[in-house]
Design an enzyme around this catalytic site. Structure first.
Site, short mmCIF file in Angstrom:
data_model
loop_
_atom_site.label_atom_id
_atom_site.label_comp_id
_atom_site.label_asym_id
_atom_site.label_seq_id
_atom_site.Cartn_x
_atom_site.Cartn_y
_atom_site.Cartn_z
N HIS A 1 -12.85 -78.54 -89.83
CA HIS A 1 -12.24 -77.77 -90.92
C HIS A 1 -11.60 -76.51 -90.34
O HIS A 1 -12.21 -75.83 -89.52
CB HIS A 1 -13.31 -77.38 -91.94
CG HIS A 1 -12.80 -76.46 -93.01
ND1 HIS A 1 -12.04 -76.92 -94.07
CD2 HIS A 1 -12.92 -75.11 -93.18
CE1 HIS A 1 -11.72 -75.90 -94.84
NE2 HIS A 1 -12.25 -74.78 -94.32
N GLY B 1 16.60 -96.98 -93.02
CA GLY B 1 17.56 -96.31 -93.87
C GLY B 1 17.05 -94.98 -94.41
O GLY B 1 17.77 -93.98 -94.42
N LEU C 1 16.40 -99.57 -69.14
CA LEU C 1 15.25 -100.30 -69.64
C LEU C 1 14.78 -99.70 -70.96
O LEU C 1 15.17 -98.59 -71.33
CB LEU C 1 14.12 -100.27 -68.61
CG LEU C 1 14.45 -100.83 -67.22
CD1 LEU C 1 13.26 -100.64 -66.28
CD2 LEU C 1 14.83 -102.30 -67.30
N GLY D 1 14.83 -101.38 -74.13
CA GLY D 1 15.24 -102.13 -75.32
C GLY D 1 15.71 -101.26 -76.46
O GLY D 1 16.02 -100.08 -76.31
N THR D 2 15.75 -101.86 -77.65
CA THR D 2 16.21 -101.17 -78.85
C THR D 2 15.37 -99.93 -79.13
O THR D 2 15.91 -98.85 -79.41
CB THR D 2 16.14 -102.11 -80.06
OG1 THR D 2 17.09 -103.17 -79.89
CG2 THR D 2 16.46 -101.37 -81.35
N GLY E 1 14.72 -99.43 -96.89
CA GLY E 1 13.58 -99.65 -96.00
C GLY E 1 13.37 -98.46 -95.08
O GLY E 1 13.99 -97.40 -95.24
#
Length: 467
Positions: A445, A186, A38, A40-41, A183
């Site tokens: 800070h 790359g 599961l 995806g890309t 892009g």
């Protein structure tokens, strides 16, 4: 025949998040994924593995500068690429297993196979062994994502002429990696191999890299990466890519008609992504697909067929995992009778190089084109105590605000931890904060986040404190 309230086709970030939200809202939910894992890309061959490789290569690169901190490393520091790739895969496996756990936890039925429409309420699942079954669903969400684009004259052999998928598991560090396309994908993968010792050349058709972002970010990132050794050929149109043995030749022409020839051992084709709808058989359900291959949807992400929705890379808009997640949640809540909304102007974009690049809202180019009168305030990271302490001096934060109302219209930053810092800008803009609002917020800070406050001060009567 199994019956469900909602069935999602595709288990990427949009799909699996939508499934979880549907289950939370009480819907009997199913999700269909054609691969054995599961996620995806994004989880398998995109966001997660690329960030793992970026992290590993960053650690290696940092070793070169340890002496500046009084840390002396004796002996040769070597790259074990296979171990790096193995670690990347371990991260992927763990993340994907986590998604499977979430499916089980939320009692979501997972089907492994290719989902295709039989009609508007029936989906056929074709399994790897050739068997199939049909399920019935009141509502169906298409979340099939995207795949890498290519240029028509380039033959991808996936050995020497490759896509981002192959770039994540190369057997060796390239001697010379030629990247076609400047892009996000790359540039990120280019920095991975640049750090590991490769010569990297980027050929970009537009006049700058990361062309979708504010030009000031493109300019700064180009400067930093050139300093690191990356070479750029912008305003160049690729004409041919050829392979002979282990050598790849890329020819490109600039706007003056001059042709350059780059010879490398690998060419990474990274010219964007395109929606993936192959095998869905949407015509059987009557769903409309645009000329660009996208599923057509309305403002509720509903297709022309009332019970079928689509989200993520397969519909209009930026191809970003977090955009898909928001859309998946939106559809689930809309089905439950709620009134969710997405402000697409406030979907942040990030480039995970080092320094990191992040932005939200309008660019200067967009504001000029729209005729909006604006003011700007910038603050360099090199003026921050925390940046000097850590040695991360590159970059800046830029805030664009309406000249009359002072409302923040866009925030653009490049520097250390910007992928995380951009969330402050998104929060402020979601509540329509002014630059002065941000400038009056107390920031710890020393931190990198102080650059956001200082940029807001600069945009408010040009009164940054530390420059």
């Amino acid at each position: 025949m199994s019956q469900f309230d909602v069935t999602i086709i595709g288990s990427g970030p949009g799909g699996y998040v939508s499934a979880i939200r549907c289950a939370q809202l009480g819907f009997k939910t199913a999700i269909i994924e054609k691969y054995s894992t599961l996620g995806g890309t994004c989880l398998n061959v995109g966001c997660i593995p690329s960030k793992a490789m970026l992290a590993s290569s960053h650690h290696y690169d940092e070793l070169k500068h340890f002496a500046d901190h009084g840390i002396e490393v004796s002996g040769d520091v070597k790259v074990n690429l296979q171990k790096m790739v193995d670690r990347k895969q371990a991260v992927v496996d763990q993340t994907c297993s986590g998604v499977k756990f979430l499916m089980d936890k939320n009692k979501i039925t997972v089907f492994e196979g290719i989902g295709s429409f039989e009609d508007a309420t029936h989906v056929k699942i074709t399994k790897n062994d050739g068997s199939s079954e049909v399920i019935e669903s009141k509502n169906i969400i298409i979340a099939t994502g995207s795949k890498p684009s290519n240029l028509p004259f380039i033959t991808l052999d996936k050995e020497r002429i490759i896509t981002s998928t192959e770039a994540l598991k190369l057997p060796e560090v390239p001697k010379h990696l030629v990247i076609i396309g400047g892009g996000v994908i790359g540039i990120e993968l280019g920095q991975v191999y640049l750090r590991l010792g490769a010569q990297v050349s980027v050929v970009e058709y537009m006049d700058r890299i990361i062309p979708g972002m504010d030009s000031s970010l493109s300019k700064e990132l180009t400067k930093v990466l050139k300093k690191q050794g990356m070479k750029f050929y912008v305003s160049h149109k690729v004409q041919a890519v050829e392979r002979k043995g282990n050598e790849v030749t890329v020819k490109a022409e600039n706007t003056k008609g001059e042709v350059i020839t780059l010879e490398g051992d690998y060419a990474l084709v990274s010219v964007g992504r395109k929606p993936y709808t192959a095998g869905l058989n949407v015509d059987k359900a009557g769903v409309k697909i645009s000329d660009r291959g996208m599923v057509e949807v309305n403002d509720h992400l509903q297709t022309n067929v009332s019970n079928i929705y689509a989200i993520g890379d397969v519909v209009r808009g930026a191809m970003l995992a977090h955009k898909a997640e928001e859309e998946g949640t939106m559809v689930a809540e809309y089905l439950a009778g709620q009134k969710p909304h997405i402000d697409y102007n406030l979907i942040p974009g990030v480039v995970y190089t080092w320094p990191e690049v992040a932005a939200v809202g309008k660019t200067e180019e967009q504001l000029k084109e729209e005729g909006v009168t604006y003011k700007t305030g910038s603050f360099p990271f090199k003026a921050l105590g925390r940046a000097r302490a850590g040695g991360d001096l590159d970059g800046f934060v830029k805030i664009l605000a309406d000249a009359k109302t002072d409302e923040v219209l866009g925030v653009h930053m490049i520097g250390a931890r910007c992928a995380d810092l951009i969330a402050e800008a998104v929060t402020a803009m979601e509540f329509r904060a002014s630059a002065e609002d941000i400038s009056r917020m107390s920031h710890a800070h020393p931190t990198f986040a102080e650059a956001v406050k200082e940029a807001a001060l600069a945009a408010t009567d040009n009164r940054a404190l530390h420059v």
